[in-house]
Write a protein that holds these residues in place. Structure first.
Motif, PDB file in Angstrom:
ATOM      1  N   UNK A   1       0.429   6.374   9.306  1.00  0.00           N
ATOM      2  CA  UNK A   1      -0.324   5.270  10.315  1.00  0.00           C
ATOM      3  C   UNK A   1      -1.758   5.585  10.502  1.00  0.00           C
ATOM      4  N   UNK A   2      -2.282   6.661  10.649  1.00  0.00           N
ATOM      5  CA  UNK A   2      -3.760   6.623  10.729  1.00  0.00           C
ATOM      6  C   UNK A   2      -4.530   6.111   9.783  1.00  0.00           C
ATOM      7  N   UNK A   3      -4.067   6.516   8.558  1.00  0.00           N
ATOM      8  CA  UNK A   3      -4.482   5.885   7.323  1.00  0.00           C
ATOM      9  C   UNK A   3      -4.539   4.281   7.479  1.00  0.00           C
ATOM     10  N   UNK A   4      -3.209   3.603   7.766  1.00  0.00           N
ATOM     11  CA  UNK A   4      -3.453   2.049   7.982  1.00  0.00           C
ATOM     12  C   UNK A   4      -4.315   1.366   8.850  1.00  0.00           C
ATOM     13  N   UNK A   5      -4.346   2.149   9.827  1.00  0.00           N
ATOM     14  CA  UNK A   5      -5.584   1.641  11.110  1.00  0.00           C
ATOM     15  C   UNK A   5      -6.941   1.804  10.415  1.00  0.00           C
ATOM     16  N   UNK A   6      -7.131   2.758   9.785  1.00  0.00           N
ATOM     17  CA  UNK A   6      -8.520   2.869   9.124  1.00  0.00           C
ATOM     18  C   UNK A   6      -8.764   1.793   7.932  1.00  0.00           C
TER      19      UNK A   6
ATOM     20  N   UNK B   1       0.597  -1.064  -0.074  1.00  0.00           N
ATOM     21  CA  UNK B   1       0.082  -0.032  -0.019  1.00  0.00           C
ATOM     22  C   UNK B   1       0.859   1.238  -0.079  1.00  0.00           C
ATOM     23  N   UNK B   2       0.662   2.070  -1.171  1.00  0.00           N
ATOM     24  CA  UNK B   2       1.914   3.229  -1.218  1.00  0.00           C
ATOM     25  C   UNK B   2       1.601   3.963  -0.488  1.00  0.00           C
ATOM     26  N   UNK B   3       0.287   4.304   0.192  1.00  0.00           N
ATOM     27  CA  UNK B   3      -0.017   5.257   1.323  1.00  0.00           C
ATOM     28  C   UNK B   3       0.817   5.429   2.440  1.00  0.00           C
ATOM     29  N   UNK B   4       1.449   4.117   2.635  1.00  0.00           N
ATOM     30  CA  UNK B   4       2.589   4.261   3.834  1.00  0.00           C
ATOM     31  C   UNK B   4       3.891   3.730   3.245  1.00  0.00           C
ATOM     32  N   UNK B   5       4.028   3.578   2.136  1.00  0.00           N
ATOM     33  CA  UNK B   5       5.461   3.087   1.566  1.00  0.00           C
ATOM     34  C   UNK B   5       6.221   4.407   1.335  1.00  0.00           C
TER      35      UNK B   5
END
Length: 383
Positions: free
Chosen positions: A304-309, A250-254
């Motif tokens: 980090x918040x994105x990944x948790x949701x 997931x590129x949102x956290x890479x």
């Protein structure tokens, strides 16, 4: 000669005793690539060229594999890379000469890429709309284009319509249902994605490294000393999801990061304090935590918040959660929440982060990080 839509008019002048006779004849205009929807509506055996996104491997009239591909003999195209309805897909036969380059079992990284295919428009996996006996197949560019996005008819706020007016748990559920709809890319595709999403605004040949802040050549990605590699901001061991397609890609956290600095961060949680990190000015680390430089503290928090949701445990991946501790190890948890909330407030989204969110949405995964678009939602969910 004048072009008028699909036809071109050729005027022939004939000199006769009575004067000049003008004879108008029509000739076909240059060929235009059909969209997938146009090709589906034109299943009459004609030859045509079609452009669309690779969305899977058809194995039956209503069954398309999105991963775990079993052969190289067919692929499905759609007008959107996030399409899931087989009724809006065109099934393309891949004949022997094209299988090495365009078969999905051999080339799974083609998922989400845009292809131009020429052949006969006729049902395949009867009665499904198809294209058979291809005469040419080619990528429509080296990276996915900037459109279409999942919501092309309205502004970004339309994307979040399902979250309007909600708070707390209801907001969390609504955001999860919105952002979980995405195009998953492979770990190999992440290299090209990062070269796009993290491009240096002052040098298009470079990327900006997350923790180091260094501008570095896109071409120096790899595993050697001073190369940059793919940093998992939500450490992939926290939930043990690795680099398989899903949270591991997931590129949102890479983010791109120096190999040595990436190693120094390891799988540590985020907190304040420690010793300086070599090659990453402003970063600190100790035995169980990592503190990024001030300019990206908020970026880290929002990733980090994105990944948790996004990952709530309802799609075969771990239920990722924030907590207020460090040393989470292999548990699907990441901390320290109170510190991440502080960083989120201290370092609001900037133009680089907003552009990155836009590029992921438009060109790669077709979903967004809501805490970049609406920073106020973090407090509503986590207090």
């Amino acid at each position: 000669m004048w072009r008028t839509g699909k036809l071109a008019l050729a005027l022939t002048l004939t000199l006769t005793a009575a004067g000049i006779t003008v004879v108008a004849t029509s000739i076909p205009a240059a060929a235009v690539d059909l969209s997938v929807s146009q090709a589906i509506a034109t299943q009459d055996g004609r030859s045509a060229s079609v452009i669309g996104y690779v969305v899977g491997q058809p194995i039956a009239d209503t069954t398309v594999l999105r991963s775990g591909f079993t052969g190289d003999t067919a692929l499905a195209l759609a007008d959107s890379a996030s399409e899931t309805s087989t009724a809006r897909m065109l099934y393309v036969q891949i004949t022997a000469g094209f299988r090495a380059s365009f078969g999905l079992q051999t080339n799974p990284s083609l998922m989400g890429r845009r292809l131009v295919v020429a052949g006969q428009l006729t049902p395949y996996f009867t009665p499904h709309s198809g294209l058979k006996s291809p005469t040419s197949m080619s990528l429509a560019g080296t990276t996915p284009p900037t459109s279409p996005a999942p919501t092309p008819t309205g502004p970004i706020e339309a994307y979040y319509a399902g979250a309007a007016g909600k708070t707390g748990t209801a907001l969390r559920t609504a955001l999860h249902n919105i952002i979980r709809v995405q195009t998953a890319i492979s770990y190999d595709q992440v290299w090209n994605a990062l070269k796009d999403t993290d491009q240096d605004p002052n040098n298009s040949n470079n990327v900006i490294l997350l923790y180091s802040g260094r501008s570095q050549s896109k071409a120096t990605n790899g595993g050697g000393v001073n190369d940059w590699n793919r940093e998992h901001v939500w450490a992939k061991s926290h939930g043990d999801f690795g680099t398989a397609t899903g949270p591991g890609t997931d590129v949102h956290h890479l983010r791109p990061e120096d190999v040595t600095v990436n190693s120094a961060r390891g799988n540590k949680d985020f907190d304040i304090g420690g010793s300086p990190v070599s090659e990453a000015p402003g970063c600190l680390t100790d035995s169980d935590s990592f503190e990024p430089r001030s300019a990206v503290k908020g970026d880290v928090a929002r990733m980090i918040m994105y990944m948790a949701i996004r990952y709530e445990g309802d799609d075969a991946w771990p239920n990722l959660e924030l907590n207020n501790v460090v040393g989470n190890g292999s548990a699907p948890r990441m901390g320290r929440l109170s510190v991440l909330m502080q960083w989120h407030q201290q370092d609001p989204p900037d133009s680089f982060e907003r552009r990155r969110n836009d590029r992921i949405y438009a060109a790669w995964q077709h979903n967004r990080n809501p805490f970049i678009d609406h920073p106020e939602w973090a407090a509503s969910i986590w207090g």
